[in-house]
Design a protein around this motif. Sequence first.
Motif, PDB file in Angstrom:
ATOM      1  N   ALA A 176      -7.360  14.429   5.563  1.00 48.41           N
ATOM      2  CA  ALA A 176      -6.170  14.998   6.204  1.00 48.41           C
ATOM      3  C   ALA A 176      -4.987  15.015   5.254  1.00 48.41           C
ATOM      4  N   MET A 177      -4.766  13.915   4.504  1.00 45.52           N
ATOM      5  CA  MET A 177      -3.608  13.848   3.609  1.00 45.52           C
ATOM      6  C   MET A 177      -3.755  14.786   2.414  1.00 45.52           C
ATOM      7  N   VAL A 178      -4.981  14.971   1.924  1.00 42.85           N
ATOM      8  CA  VAL A 178      -5.186  15.935   0.842  1.00 42.85           C
ATOM      9  C   VAL A 178      -4.872  17.344   1.323  1.00 42.85           C
ATOM     10  N   CYS A 179      -5.266  17.654   2.559  1.00 44.36           N
ATOM     11  CA  CYS A 179      -5.067  19.014   3.085  1.00 44.36           C
ATOM     12  C   CYS A 179      -3.599  19.339   3.334  1.00 44.36           C
ATOM     13  N   ILE A 180      -2.791  18.341   3.711  1.00 47.06           N
ATOM     14  CA  ILE A 180      -1.414  18.640   4.106  1.00 47.06           C
ATOM     15  C   ILE A 180      -0.375  18.053   3.151  1.00 47.06           C
ATOM     16  N   GLY A 181      -0.801  17.226   2.153  1.00 52.15           N
ATOM     17  CA  GLY A 181       0.159  16.434   1.402  1.00 52.15           C
ATOM     18  C   GLY A 181       0.662  17.081   0.128  1.00 52.15           C
ATOM     19  N   ASP A 182       1.769  16.524  -0.360  1.00 51.68           N
ATOM     20  CA  ASP A 182       2.357  16.865  -1.646  1.00 51.68           C
ATOM     21  C   ASP A 182       2.460  15.575  -2.454  1.00 51.68           C
ATOM     22  N   ILE A 183       2.160  15.651  -3.751  1.00 52.31           N
ATOM     23  CA  ILE A 183       2.015  14.442  -4.562  1.00 52.31           C
ATOM     24  C   ILE A 183       3.256  13.550  -4.515  1.00 52.31           C
ATOM     25  N   TYR A 184       4.444  14.118  -4.734  1.00 51.29           N
ATOM     26  CA  TYR A 184       5.620  13.264  -4.918  1.00 51.29           C
ATOM     27  C   TYR A 184       6.145  12.714  -3.594  1.00 51.29           C
ATOM     28  N   HIS A 185       5.985  13.470  -2.487  1.00 53.67           N
ATOM     29  CA  HIS A 185       6.350  12.910  -1.187  1.00 53.67           C
ATOM     30  C   HIS A 185       5.385  11.793  -0.794  1.00 53.67           C
ATOM     31  N   LEU A 186       4.091  11.990  -1.068  1.00 51.74           N
ATOM     32  CA  LEU A 186       3.112  10.946  -0.779  1.00 51.74           C
ATOM     33  C   LEU A 186       3.390   9.689  -1.609  1.00 51.74           C
ATOM     34  N   LEU A 187       3.845   9.872  -2.846  1.00 52.92           N
ATOM     35  CA  LEU A 187       4.103   8.749  -3.741  1.00 52.92           C
ATOM     36  C   LEU A 187       5.187   7.843  -3.159  1.00 52.92           C
ATOM     37  N   ASN A 188       6.313   8.402  -2.727  1.00 52.86           N
ATOM     38  CA  ASN A 188       7.383   7.605  -2.135  1.00 52.86           C
ATOM     39  C   ASN A 188       6.952   7.033  -0.788  1.00 52.86           C
ATOM     40  N   PHE A 189       6.123   7.793  -0.064  1.00 54.51           N
ATOM     41  CA  PHE A 189       5.702   7.410   1.274  1.00 54.51           C
ATOM     42  C   PHE A 189       4.937   6.093   1.271  1.00 54.51           C
ATOM     43  N   PHE A 190       3.976   5.942   0.336  1.00 55.58           N
ATOM     44  CA  PHE A 190       3.160   4.732   0.382  1.00 55.58           C
ATOM     45  C   PHE A 190       3.710   3.610  -0.488  1.00 55.58           C
ATOM     46  N   SER A 191       4.597   3.920  -1.434  1.00 59.18           N
ATOM     47  CA  SER A 191       5.079   2.890  -2.349  1.00 59.18           C
ATOM     48  C   SER A 191       5.889   1.826  -1.628  1.00 59.18           C
ATOM     49  N   PHE A 192       6.678   2.208  -0.623  1.00 60.06           N
ATOM     50  CA  PHE A 192       7.482   1.236   0.125  1.00 60.06           C
ATOM     51  C   PHE A 192       6.606   0.137   0.697  1.00 60.06           C
ATOM     52  N   SER A 193       5.560   0.528   1.446  1.00 58.87           N
ATOM     53  CA  SER A 193       4.703  -0.459   2.092  1.00 58.87           C
ATOM     54  C   SER A 193       3.955  -1.297   1.071  1.00 58.87           C
ATOM     55  N   ARG A 194       3.448  -0.639   0.027  1.00 58.03           N
ATOM     56  CA  ARG A 194       2.660  -1.380  -0.977  1.00 58.03           C
ATOM     57  C   ARG A 194       3.474  -2.487  -1.612  1.00 58.03           C
ATOM     58  N   TRP A 195       4.695  -2.178  -2.078  1.00 54.52           N
ATOM     59  CA  TRP A 195       5.465  -3.183  -2.813  1.00 54.52           C
ATOM     60  C   TRP A 195       6.095  -4.205  -1.892  1.00 54.52           C
ATOM     61  N   LEU A 196       6.308  -3.857  -0.629  1.00 54.90           N
ATOM     62  CA  LEU A 196       6.752  -4.858   0.341  1.00 54.90           C
ATOM     63  C   LEU A 196       5.704  -5.960   0.465  1.00 54.90           C
ATOM     64  N   PHE A 197       4.446  -5.591   0.618  1.00 53.17           N
ATOM     65  CA  PHE A 197       3.405  -6.589   0.850  1.00 53.17           C
ATOM     66  C   PHE A 197       2.983  -7.293  -0.438  1.00 53.17           C
ATOM     67  N   ILE A 198       3.088  -6.624  -1.581  1.00 53.10           N
ATOM     68  CA  ILE A 198       2.839  -7.325  -2.836  1.00 53.10           C
ATOM     69  C   ILE A 198       3.895  -8.408  -3.050  1.00 53.10           C
ATOM     70  N   GLY A 199       5.156  -8.088  -2.719  1.00 49.19           N
ATOM     71  CA  GLY A 199       6.212  -9.097  -2.789  1.00 49.19           C
ATOM     72  C   GLY A 199       5.954 -10.262  -1.845  1.00 49.19           C
ATOM     73  N   LEU A 200       5.434  -9.972  -0.650  1.00 44.43           N
ATOM     74  CA  LEU A 200       5.109 -11.044   0.304  1.00 44.43           C
ATOM     75  C   LEU A 200       3.947 -11.896  -0.209  1.00 44.43           C
ATOM     76  N   ALA A 201       2.976 -11.268  -0.893  1.00 39.49           N
ATOM     77  CA  ALA A 201       1.834 -12.027  -1.415  1.00 39.49           C
ATOM     78  C   ALA A 201       2.280 -13.025  -2.480  1.00 39.49           C
ATOM     79  N   THR A 202       3.186 -12.592  -3.383  1.00 33.76           N
ATOM     80  CA  THR A 202       3.660 -13.527  -4.408  1.00 33.76           C
ATOM     81  C   THR A 202       4.615 -14.567  -3.808  1.00 33.76           C
ATOM     82  N   LEU A 203       5.332 -14.195  -2.731  1.00 29.07           N
ATOM     83  CA  LEU A 203       6.092 -15.200  -1.987  1.00 29.07           C
ATOM     84  C   LEU A 203       5.140 -16.246  -1.410  1.00 29.07           C
ATOM     85  N   GLY A 204       3.970 -15.772  -0.957  1.00 24.57           N
ATOM     86  CA  GLY A 204       2.954 -16.691  -0.435  1.00 24.57           C
ATOM     87  C   GLY A 204       2.469 -17.676  -1.482  1.00 24.57           C
ATOM     88  N   LEU A 205       2.436 -17.262  -2.768  1.00 25.40           N
ATOM     89  CA  LEU A 205       2.051 -18.191  -3.831  1.00 25.40           C
ATOM     90  C   LEU A 205       3.034 -19.351  -3.913  1.00 25.40           C
TER      91      LEU A 205
END
Length: 486
Positions: free
Chosen positions: A344-373
């Motif tokens: 679905a995302m390949v059919c309707i998506g654009d590279i740079y909008h998708l990039l900003n879209f998922f980066s927020f969630s990814r780096w939020l949880f990576i930050g939480l994982a290192t906080l967990g350390l």
Amino acid sequence: EEAIFLRKKITLLRAFSLLIGSMVGSGIFISPKGVLKNSGSVGFSLVVWFSCGLLSMFGALCYAELGTRITKSGGHYIYILETLGPLPSFLFLWAEFFAIRPANSAVVSLAFGRYMLEPFFAPCAAPVPAVKLVSLLGYYTVLTLNSWSVTWSARLQTALSVVKLLALALIIVPGMMLLAQGHTEHFQDAFDRQSLVLDKLPLAFYAGMFAYSGWFQTSFVREELVKPERNIPLAVIVSVITVIVGYMLTNVSYYTVLGTQDVLASPAVAVSFVQRAFKSLISVVPVLVALSCFGTMNGGIFTFSRTLFVASREGQWPPLFSMIHIRRHTPLPAVMLMFPLVTAMVCIGDIYHLLNFFSFSRWLFIGLATLGLIVHRHRHPELHSPFKVPLFVPVSFTIICLFTVAMSFYSDPVNISIGCTIVLSGFPVYYLIIHRQMSDRCRNLFSIAQDFLWTKLPSFFSTLSDYLTHKLQLLLEVVQQEIKTY
């Protein structure tokens, strides 16, 4: 007659190949445009690239210590679960499944399709339907391979890692040759402060960190690693240093040959580079870049399926996805689960909008994982870890990640708000299904509904497969018509 489990088949070489193959993919070939656009100048963009590499090294060292402290596979998910508890780990799983992973896979797939078709349509741009069709075919090929064999997936990753380094070398060498000949005109006034916009810097970091993303991949397959206490830190340190050096030289080569306007105007920076600097390889480099993206897709599917497998084993995902194919020893249901959302995302998506879209969630949880350390160290001071990093490394990495996430709301409020909404939508799901102690009657009804779903699941996938086949045939007819017209 023997126990069914995921075998230890990831050696040091395969771990190194998994990291290189996951990091060096579409990012270095599409992210230079995003970094330059949001940093404003050549000099600041190079600073962003180096800073992202240094930040990735900090994060990789933190994950290496987590991998020696926590012996389960699952990456971000299992680290957050073991250190911060079940609620944030489920929110990560929810966001990863519905936003982070499908958007990331769609970005890489679209880059694969674009670069694969560039030699056939140059100097014109490839038709969008053709790009999306080839993107889906590449993704489905990798999906099938990961369903078939762990060994062959690992061997493919090793071979493609060599291809990736060759692709970088073919960009670096001619760029360095021109730079040695005195072509430095594009580096004049490299640090133009007037073009620097501070509130856009988080988006520049997102683009740069996307290119480095993959340094955490060994944490997803920890249980399948041979000698993980030794091989995880060693593979992480060597691979990240290799990629930092390669990325810096690649970007210098880009700017030596192409001006800032050319980089910003190009839909495929590596192709524009070869057209300008090395015309004899005009049909070779795009194919090598496409194969690099293919390797990144392979690494992403290989590792994320283990997250779903572990989450199911921990009771936060349906039990079906903790099952392993009895003969092939692959987590087949977990591997196959992602393809509808990615399609679905390949059919309707654009590279740079998708990039900003998922980066927020990814780096939020990576930050939480290192906080967990940090939390895990405080709670278990008696626990001996064979690999330990100085405390300032996880502290500084966590602060930078969370600060960048907070700043991104000012940079791209629409896409970031969508990502935030998807994360928050996991709260009611968690409290209604995972956390809440349901009555026996409700639990029985839930079990009946779940059993009904799994019995109907094969026919559902069959119907969906027929539907997608029909749509792909229609798309292929459109592509053929576009080619005839061209």
